[in-house]
Design an enzyme around this catalytic site. Structure first.
Site, PDB file in Angstrom:
ATOM      1  N   CYS A   1      -7.857  -1.715  -6.870  1.00 53.35           N
ATOM      2  CA  CYS A   1      -7.153  -1.906  -5.600  1.00 53.35           C
ATOM      3  C   CYS A   1      -8.200  -1.711  -4.513  1.00 53.35           C
ATOM      4  O   CYS A   1      -9.213  -2.409  -4.523  1.00 53.35           O
ATOM      5  CB  CYS A   1      -5.973  -0.947  -5.478  1.00 53.35           C
ATOM      6  N   SER A   2      -8.000  -0.789  -3.606  1.00 57.99           N
ATOM      7  CA  SER A   2      -9.036  -0.513  -2.611  1.00 57.99           C
ATOM      8  C   SER A   2     -10.016   0.542  -3.123  1.00 57.99           C
ATOM      9  O   SER A   2     -11.203   0.277  -3.292  1.00 57.99           O
ATOM     10  CB  SER A   2      -8.392  -0.055  -1.291  1.00 57.99           C
TER      11      SER A   2
ATOM     12  N   ASN B   1       0.817  -1.220   0.000  1.00 59.25           N
ATOM     13  CA  ASN B   1       0.000   0.000   0.000  1.00 59.25           C
ATOM     14  C   ASN B   1       0.850   1.269   0.000  1.00 59.25           C
ATOM     15  O   ASN B   1       2.079   1.234  -0.048  1.00 59.25           O
ATOM     16  CB  ASN B   1      -0.966  -0.013   1.191  1.00 59.25           C
TER      17      ASN B   1
ATOM     18  N   GLY C   1      -9.258   2.501  -6.010  1.00 56.77           N
ATOM     19  CA  GLY C   1      -9.183   2.602  -7.464  1.00 56.77           C
ATOM     20  C   GLY C   1      -8.564   3.871  -8.000  1.00 56.77           C
ATOM     21  O   GLY C   1      -8.792   4.225  -9.161  1.00 56.77           O
ATOM     22  N   TRP C   2      -7.759   4.571  -7.169  1.00 57.13           N
ATOM     23  CA  TRP C   2      -7.159   5.803  -7.682  1.00 57.13           C
ATOM     24  C   TRP C   2      -5.637   5.844  -7.497  1.00 57.13           C
ATOM     25  O   TRP C   2      -4.996   6.829  -7.847  1.00 57.13           O
ATOM     26  CB  TRP C   2      -7.787   7.039  -7.052  1.00 57.13           C
TER      27      TRP C   2
END
Length: 761
Positions: free
Chosen positions: A478-479, A416, A481-482
């Site tokens: 991902c979590s 992350n 999306g950015w």
């Protein structure tokens, strides 16, 4: 002639380089490169090429002792680099004498003008070096004003020792100049690049002395010391804090004050409708929807979205409520032949109870059905599976293959944003201000930065290969999306679509995948915000640009832009000179009227594209690039991360010589064409003479003269062509960390060229 001149130039005392020590990273970099191969795939076949030639541009290394010592691109990054080129040529770390013209200017109280408003052609670099302004004048960009000035301030240079001079703070930059050295020493830092200000101990510099360290986002941390008796010096820190963090002090970002005018409007680079039309959209399966025109469906998405034609508005809104931040699956790219797509979104809100959404399941089924070439949809989740499970416990999660039939789920195991931030922090400790030569490789390895670059490239290669070879549509998230999503989709598109490898196309890629789709630039970079400890900060965009540089190094002829282009983008990511990277969404930029009140970075870039163009570029249309994503084929981007450290042995940049060589080649090519036309004309005359009805002696003489003329023309054309060929030969390059050839060959070795049956419009 050209090659001999080049050899003489390289062997001259001013440009001769001492041999690298055996421990130099360039030797091991060369061994790693020669041991491996990167490959480029046509649409119909995959072939391996020889070890790729390097991108020999390592020009941005700074030495504190060079003339003008310009440490930062003040607005005009190219102007700064031009001065750095001239400075590096005239003086090396060893302290060799500067050119006579520079010394003469310094003695009479003048210095080089490197203001952003001056944009001469690169071929005039040495003429530019002689253009001067008074030393007592601080160079200002249009709209910039001086806020405070303090004399007798000491810059504690970690490379050449302390130097005393005058420190000026404007609303755009910090500007330090010392006349103690000949030529004068100049330090220049854009305020937007400052992360934090810290007080340091400077007892060794006398009593009543206060120290200040300016920790920057661009891998450097200059230090200053000053006496506390004078009020003006105390005001320096206060003023610097105020204008380095304008948003924290209720001031506008400098981009809203910058008044430069350019002949090109960079805000017109990206037109979403035109870009989707280039891809062949809309079509029977996909439509360009205006459902988000008021940003009501998703406030971090752009106004125009490409979604499946059969999906109704009420279904779309239910899908939005099931996705994190309402970031629904939308199309980013479509294959021109197979109609396989790259779709991006955020994680589904499954939660610990395994919630389901029929509309979301149908939505993904519709995406799969839009591609008749495959009966499977592949989902690439950028996260580690353990992290995805943790998110699931917090009402996030991932798609269950039990609920989504014909779906294949893959985790790419990319850490992350917090891990990436810590990795770059460790990297800075390794490269600035001092370098431990004995532990260089182990220290770089301990940061894990290259390992994370490897994970990103490997993930993007898997996505591109699934679309290209398996003809399968993919969904990437991902979590939220950015962040990692933008990294992966843009890298995969860069591999798949040669348009994005052009100077203009790459700008479109950034505008679309990063800027319009809501990468949180404001939070990740911290524009104008003094809260440096904010956990939202992370170098995701820098990491992406690093990946692009790694691809350029493996495929040096496949990209129309050069390394300077990438470095300029990163410098103005922080500078707040342009409005391009400000704020975190299209909605915010619309509310702040960014396009009407600020200048686009692309206005500056596209007003002088020759400075950012790769002279060896070949348009590999319809080719897919598959970079080798293994650690032994990746290198630290010394030209960016270590450019402030003179211990990395600064080199004269090669792109200046390459441009001169290619200019000569163009001139010779014109000569070849003229001589070929002359030879063709002579052939016609000769043919007419041979068919003459009267074979008189005078006619024979005329014919002989004509043939001789033809022969001479052909000979001259041949010689001119040989000269062109000499200019086309691979140019030997020797840089601090890489040694090899940069070849302008017109086609990749051992690669079969195959055109698509259907190309983008």
């Amino acid at each position: 002639m050209a090659s001999s001149q080049l050899r003489e130039q390289r062997s001259s005392p001013d440009t001769e380089k001492t041999p690298e020590p055996r421990s130099c990273p360039g030797v091991q970099a060369r061994e790693r490169r020669l041991a491996g191969q990167s490959y480029l795939m046509t649409r119909n076949q995959k072939r391996y090429s020889r070890p790729s030639s390097l991108l020999g541009v390592q020009q941005y290394v700074f030495t504190g002792s060079i003339p003008f010592s310009v440490l930062s691109p003040t607005g005009s990054h190219v102007e700064w680099c031009k001065q750095l080129i001239a400075a590096t040529i005239s003086s090396q770390i060893s302290g060799c004498a500067a050119p006579e013209v520079v010394n003469r200017e310094c003695k009479i109280g003048w210095k080089v003008d490197h203001r952003v408003s001056k944009r001469p052609n690169l071929r005039q670099v040495f003429k530019d070096a002689q253009r001067v302004i008074p030393l007592d004048e601080v160079p200002l960009v249009p709209g910039e004003t001086i806020k405070t000035t303090a004399k007798d301030v000491m810059y504690i240079c970690p490379f050449t020792g302390a130097v005393t001079g005058t420190l000026t703070v404007t609303d755009y930059k910090l500007y330090f100049i010392s006349l103690e050295r000949d030529p004068p020493f100049v330090l220049d830092v854009n305020l937007g690049a400052i992360s934090r200000l810290e007080t340091i101990s400077v007892q060794s510099h006398g009593e009543n002395t206060r120290g200040m360290e300016i920790v920057c986002k661009d891998m450097r941390s200059p230090r200053f010391a000053y006496k506390t008796e004078e009020q003006c010096k105390l005001e320096i820190v206060e003023t610097l804090t105020k204008y380095a963090f304008p948003l924290s002090n209720d001031l506008p970002l400098f981009a809203f004050q910058y008044k430069e005018e350019y002949p090109v409007d960079g805000w017109k680079v990206y037109d979403p409708v035109a870009e989707y039309k280039r891809q062949g959209l809309p079509n029977e399966s996909w439509t360009i929807s205006k459902i988000n025109s008021s940003y009501e469906v998703c406030d971090t998405y752009p106004a125009l979205l490409v979604i499946p034609t059969s999906i109704k508005d009420d279904e779309l809104k239910r899908v939005a409520s099931f996705r994190a931040k309402h970031r629904i699956p939308v199309l980013s790219w479509i294959h021109p032949e197979t109609q396989a797509t790259i779709v991006r979104c955020s994680q589904p809100l499954v939660g610990p109870s395994d919630r389901r959404c029929k509309e979301d399941e149908r939505y993904l089924q519709t995406i799969m059905d839009a591609n008749a070439q495959s009966h499977k949809l592949t989902i690439f989740d950028a996260r580690q599976s353990s992290v995805a499970d943790t998110n699931k416990a917090k009402d996030g999660g991932y798609e269950s293959e039990s609920f989504y039939p014909h779906v294949e789920l893959n985790f790419l195991d990319i850490p992350n944003i917090h891990v990436m931030r810590e990795s770059l922090r460790k990297m800075k400790e390794v490269v600035y201000p001092t370098i431990d030569e004995l532990r260089w490789h182990s220290a770089i390895d301990a940061t894990h930065w290259l390992e994370y670059i490897r994970l990103l490239l490997a993930g993007a290669v898997r996505i591109a290969d699934k679309v290209e070879s398996s003809k399968s549509s993919v969904v990437v998230h991902c979590s939220d999306g950015w962040d990692r999503t933008a990294q992966l989709t843009s890298l995969a598109m860069l591999m798949l679509d040669s348009y994005y490898r052009t100077l203009r196309g790459f700008q479109v890629l950034l505008e679309k995948e990063w800027i319009s789709f809501g990468h949180k630039f404001a939070s990740r970079v911290g524009h104008g915000d003094e809260n440096h400890a904010n956990s939202e900060r992370s170098p995701l965009f820098v990491q992406f640009i690093d990946c692009v540089w790694q691809m350029m190094r493996q495929f040096p002829s496949a990209f129309e832009f050069n390394e300077l282009f990438l470095i300029t983008i990163l410098d103005h990511l922080y500078s707040c000179l342009f409005g391009t990277f400000l704020y975190s969404s299209e909605q915010e930029r619309t509310e702040k009227e960014v396009q009407s009140k600020t200048v686009s970075l692309w206005s500056y870039i596209n007003s002088q594209p020759e400075d950012f163009t790769n002279p060896f570029y070949v348009d590999y249309e319809n080719h897919v690039l598959y970079p080798l994503a293994s650690l032994r084929h990746l290198e630290l981007w010394v030209g960016y991360y270590v450019r402030w450290n003179p211990r990395m042995r600064p080199q004269v940049p090669v792109h200046q010589n390459l441009k001169e060589l290619l200019f000569l080649r163009a001139e010779l090519q014109k000569k070849v064409e003229e001589l070929q036309r002359e030879a063709s004309s002579s052939r016609s005359i000769s043919s007419s003479s041979e068919h003459a009805s009267s074979p008189s002696h005078s006619g024979d003489v005329a014919a002989d003269r004509t043939n001789q003329c033809h022969s001479n023309s052909a000979y001259n054309a041949s010689n001119a062509q040989d000269a062109v060929d000499v200019c086309s030969q691979p140019v030997a390059v020797d840089t601090p960390d890489t040694v090899g050839l940069a070849s302008p060959s017109p086609s990749p070795p051992e690669v079969m060229i195959s055109k698509r049956s259907k190309s983008p419009v």
